[in-house]
Design an enzyme around this catalytic site. Structure first.
Site, PDB file in Angstrom:
ATOM      1  N   HIS A 369       8.479 -10.666 -12.006  1.00  0.00           N
ATOM      2  CA  HIS A 369       9.141  -9.465 -12.597  1.00  0.00           C
ATOM      3  C   HIS A 369       9.551  -9.895 -13.585  1.00  0.00           C
ATOM      4  O   HIS A 369      10.402 -11.119 -14.191  1.00  0.00           O
ATOM      5  CB  HIS A 369      10.461  -9.098 -11.516  1.00  0.00           C
ATOM      6  CG  HIS A 369      11.539 -10.308 -10.295  1.00  0.00           C
ATOM      7  ND1 HIS A 369      12.154 -10.501 -11.931  1.00  0.00           N
ATOM      8  CD2 HIS A 369      11.630 -11.201 -10.158  1.00  0.00           C
ATOM      9  CE1 HIS A 369      13.014 -11.805 -10.742  1.00  0.00           C
ATOM     10  NE2 HIS A 369      12.709 -11.559  -9.658  1.00  0.00           N
ATOM     11  N   ASP A 381      13.460 -18.041 -12.320  1.00  0.00           N
ATOM     12  CA  ASP A 381      13.527 -16.167 -11.579  1.00  0.00           C
ATOM     13  C   ASP A 381      14.054 -15.279 -12.448  1.00  0.00           C
ATOM     14  O   ASP A 381      14.672 -15.046 -12.879  1.00  0.00           O
ATOM     15  CB  ASP A 381      14.480 -16.537 -10.845  1.00  0.00           C
ATOM     16  CG  ASP A 381      14.228 -15.425 -10.172  1.00  0.00           C
ATOM     17  OD1 ASP A 381      13.225 -14.842  -9.884  1.00  0.00           O
ATOM     18  OD2 ASP A 381      15.090 -15.117  -8.799  1.00  0.00           O
ATOM     19  N   GLU A 415      13.653  -5.258 -10.528  1.00  0.00           N
ATOM     20  CA  GLU A 415      12.997  -6.247  -9.050  1.00  0.00           C
ATOM     21  C   GLU A 415      14.563  -7.055  -8.227  1.00  0.00           C
ATOM     22  O   GLU A 415      14.811  -6.614  -7.065  1.00  0.00           O
ATOM     23  CB  GLU A 415      12.028  -7.125  -9.454  1.00  0.00           C
ATOM     24  CG  GLU A 415      11.375  -7.977  -7.526  1.00  0.00           C
ATOM     25  CD  GLU A 415      12.961  -9.119  -7.379  1.00  0.00           C
ATOM     26  OE1 GLU A 415      12.696  -9.211  -5.930  1.00  0.00           O
ATOM     27  OE2 GLU A 415      13.565  -9.472  -8.098  1.00  0.00           O
ATOM     28  N   GLU A 416      15.145  -7.378  -8.898  1.00  0.00           N
ATOM     29  CA  GLU A 416      16.715  -7.573  -8.618  1.00  0.00           C
ATOM     30  C   GLU A 416      17.629  -7.185  -8.165  1.00  0.00           C
ATOM     31  O   GLU A 416      17.963  -7.574  -6.552  1.00  0.00           O
ATOM     32  CB  GLU A 416      17.587  -8.756  -9.579  1.00  0.00           C
ATOM     33  CG  GLU A 416      17.199  -9.750 -10.139  1.00  0.00           C
ATOM     34  CD  GLU A 416      16.217 -10.901  -9.073  1.00  0.00           C
ATOM     35  OE1 GLU A 416      16.659 -11.086  -8.036  1.00  0.00           O
ATOM     36  OE2 GLU A 416      15.967 -12.015  -9.714  1.00  0.00           O
ATOM     37  N   ASP A 443       6.882 -15.144  -7.345  1.00  0.00           N
ATOM     38  CA  ASP A 443       7.822 -14.906  -7.538  1.00  0.00           C
ATOM     39  C   ASP A 443       8.911 -15.953  -6.767  1.00  0.00           C
ATOM     40  O   ASP A 443       9.830 -15.660  -5.894  1.00  0.00           O
ATOM     41  CB  ASP A 443       8.311 -13.173  -7.124  1.00  0.00           C
ATOM     42  CG  ASP A 443      10.295 -13.414  -7.550  1.00  0.00           C
ATOM     43  OD1 ASP A 443      10.965 -14.065  -8.195  1.00  0.00           O
ATOM     44  OD2 ASP A 443      10.568 -12.235  -6.834  1.00  0.00           O
ATOM     45  N   HIS A 530      19.037 -17.834  -8.998  1.00  0.00           N
ATOM     46  CA  HIS A 530      20.434 -16.359  -9.570  1.00  0.00           C
ATOM     47  C   HIS A 530      21.259 -17.663  -9.658  1.00  0.00           C
ATOM     48  O   HIS A 530      22.543 -17.090  -9.968  1.00  0.00           O
ATOM     49  CB  HIS A 530      20.553 -15.663  -8.627  1.00  0.00           C
ATOM     50  CG  HIS A 530      19.685 -15.077  -8.031  1.00  0.00           C
ATOM     51  ND1 HIS A 530      19.612 -14.164  -6.590  1.00  0.00           N
ATOM     52  CD2 HIS A 530      18.547 -14.834  -8.268  1.00  0.00           C
ATOM     53  CE1 HIS A 530      18.840 -13.734  -6.371  1.00  0.00           C
ATOM     54  NE2 HIS A 530      17.931 -13.606  -7.535  1.00  0.00           N
TER      55      HIS A 530
END
Length: 561
Positions: A369, A381, A415-416, A443, A530
């Site tokens: 992603h 990420d 995606e998140e 991922d 994140h």
């Protein structure tokens, strides 16, 4: 074929070495019989036998092929190095004998030779293209929050770079309608009368999709809880009018992410004014805070560090005991000015195609992603996952022998939060889903390659398990394990559910060498997940290249069968 039908596996990969040996035996039998017959008989070719079923009794989602495969003991790693030369010799023998199967005559040796070239290319330390590209893009534009200008500029940069630098690859975008969530200004203060200023500013990050606080913020006492069951037991009598803090034991992402995702909705049922969620980082030595998606509720939700969550709980416990007037109940003021705009704009998925030479309508999809959170730069990420797929396609394109099927790279949007990118792709291509031969997503971080975890029919799992053992040598990445659909990758789940065989591309933990399924495998990844610390320095340029070569080898093997 309708998209919701079970898709049969159109499989015809070159035979395993064990199968080749059986074919040799068959030829000996045929030659002996020809000596005693006037008319030559048709050779009896031996086709693959069913391999032993893969027995999975470990943690859900990830497990080495057996108790030895992918383990981290020094003895196993020394053995792997010792047999590297033997594996190369075995591959050469394999290439020489593989065309005994008439179904692949004249082509399978070329397939294996191309795979071998990709594997060896992964060991070329001079190739740092993927890392340099990822570093340049993240340096230029930063993180890529869905709907942000930085996302659009980064996507334009990828498409432009493919067109200018990558011969034989075609890049374009497809539209995706997305929401916009903006965190804006936010703060959290803990009142501590014994401190010089009477309060301490705590690190925090509002959770994605959260509502804002009322003007001026929310000020209330904090009640720590450790589970949803404890929350329910305390009920309205204790929770109403207070702020709930989820300070759960670290037990793996799949067990703790529920507090981030559902915490606000659960606490709201009992009259909570807001929710604080301990960050999902596995290591209390890191005073970092991690954001992530949450289910939108009527009360705000924010993440705080492990250290501060423990600090607040210690205050709570001391205040209940009441040994000193200095031991006051924890009280905070939370200010969040987040905003959410539904269907805010039309953004895009990024598509990169290498057109197949014989069956271009059939697709092997590689993906990661492209969106990230609005902290750090999203290098790990999932910039590395998206660029891994891109580099794998570039490596294949540089071979000079295009596989029969099309290699398609998809860099997913959104995606998140809501996976709008994957759903937009499915909607646009729903009449072509039966032409998707395979789909892979990365991922979980890109470090040294481990292999694929598959959601596919067992016959296919067994088949690829054998090829992984024969073809990948010192490069690594040849492990295969079975899994559930939802562990292969969030964006390809919709394809898996409509009959497409799917795989998640996984790596070893670069800190301790742990393999998927082993303790602490994901700890390194979740330290930076994140968070503001998700920077390009987390990604090793040589690990990224080796993983790209491993993914390219798998993709070529599948696409050229």
């Amino acid at each position: 074929m309708m998209p919701d039908e079970k898709k049969p596996i159109p499989w015809g990969l070159p035979p395993l070495r064990s199968e080749v040996l059986k074919m040799q035996e068959a030829r000996v039998v045929v030659a002996a019989s020809e000596e005693s017959q006037t008319e030559p008989s048709q050779p009896e070719y031996y086709y693959p036998e069913t391999m032993e079923p893969y027995a999975y009794d470990g943690p859900k989602g990830y497990m080495p092929l057996d108790s030895k495969a992918g383990s981290t003991s020094s003895r196993v790693r020394m053995a792997a190095l010792a047999i590297g030369t033997a594996m190369v010799l075995g591959t050469l023998f394999y290439v020489g004998m593989v065309c005994l199967c008439p179904r692949h005559e004249g082509s399978c040796a070329d397939t294996i030779a191309a795979v071998d070239k990709l594997v060896h290319g992964g060991l070329d330390s001079s190739n740092t293209v993927a890392w340099e590209r990822l570093a340049e893009m993240t340096d230029l534009y930063g993180n890529r929050m869905t709907s942000s200008k930085a996302y659009d500029l980064s996507a334009e940069w990828v498409v432009r770079t493919v067109k200018e630098q990558d011969a034989n690859l075609t890049a374009y975008t497809e539209p995706v309608w997305v929401n916009q969530w903006s965190r804006n200004s936010e703060s959290l203060h803990l009142f501590v009368p014994t401190r010089p200023q009477g309060k301490v500013e705590l690190k925090m990050l509002g959770l994605g999709n959260s509502v804002a606080t009322p003007n001026g913020g929310v000020e209330a006492n904090v009640v720590p809880v450790h589970s949803f069951e404890e929350l329910a037991q305390l009920g309205n009598a204790t929770i109403a009018g207070n702020i709930v803090m989820f300070n759960f034991p670290s037990a793996g992402y799949e067990h703790t992410a529920v507090f981030r995702v559902r915490g606000a909705r659960e606490a709201e049922k009992y009259g909570a004014l807001a929710v604080l969620v301990r960050t999902l980082s596995p290591d209390s030595a890191f005073d970092s805070v991690h954001t992530g998606s949450s289910q939108r509720a009527g009360i705000p939700a924010a993440s705080i560090s492990l250290a501060d969550a423990n600090y607040i709980e210690r205050m709570y416990v001391r205040a209940k005991v009441g040994k000193s007037a200095d031991h006051v109940a924890p009280r905070v003021r939370l200010v969040m000015n987040a905003q959410l705009h539904e269907n805010f704009k039309q953004s895009a998925n990024i598509i990169i195609d290498l057109k197949g030479s014989e069956r271009p309508e059939e697709i092997v999809l590689l993906s990661g992603h492209f969106d990230s959170w609005d902290v750090g730069v999203g290098a790990m990420d999932d910039g590395a996952g998206a660029f891994l797929a891109w580099e794998a396609a570039r490596m294949i394109a540089s071979l000079g022998r295009t596989p029969r099927r099309t290699i398609r790279v998809v860099m997913w949007n959104n995606e998140e939060t809501l996976q709008r990118g994957s759903h937009a792709y499915f909607e646009k291509h729903k009449d072509e889903i039966s032409n998707h031969t395979f789909a892979i997503e990365s991922d979980s971080g890109v470090f040294d390659p481990w292999g694929l975890v598959l959601a596919a029919e067992q016959t296919l799992v067994d088949k690829l398990k054998g090829y992984g053992a024969h073809l990948f040598g010192d490069l690594g990445g040849g492990n295969i394990a079975s899994s559930d659909v939802d562990t292969t990758g969030e964006d390809i789940v919709i394809l898996c559910e409509h009959g497409v065989p799917c795989g998640g591309f996984l790596s070893f933990n670069p800190e301790n060498g742990a393999a998927p399924g082993e303790p602490d495998w994901q700890n390194h990844y979740f330290r930076f997940h994140h968070a503001n610390s998700d920077r390009i320095e987390i990604i090793d340029k040589h690990q990224l290249r080796r993983s790209a070569a491993s993914l390219a080898a798998w993709a070529y093997l599948i696409a050229d069968q």
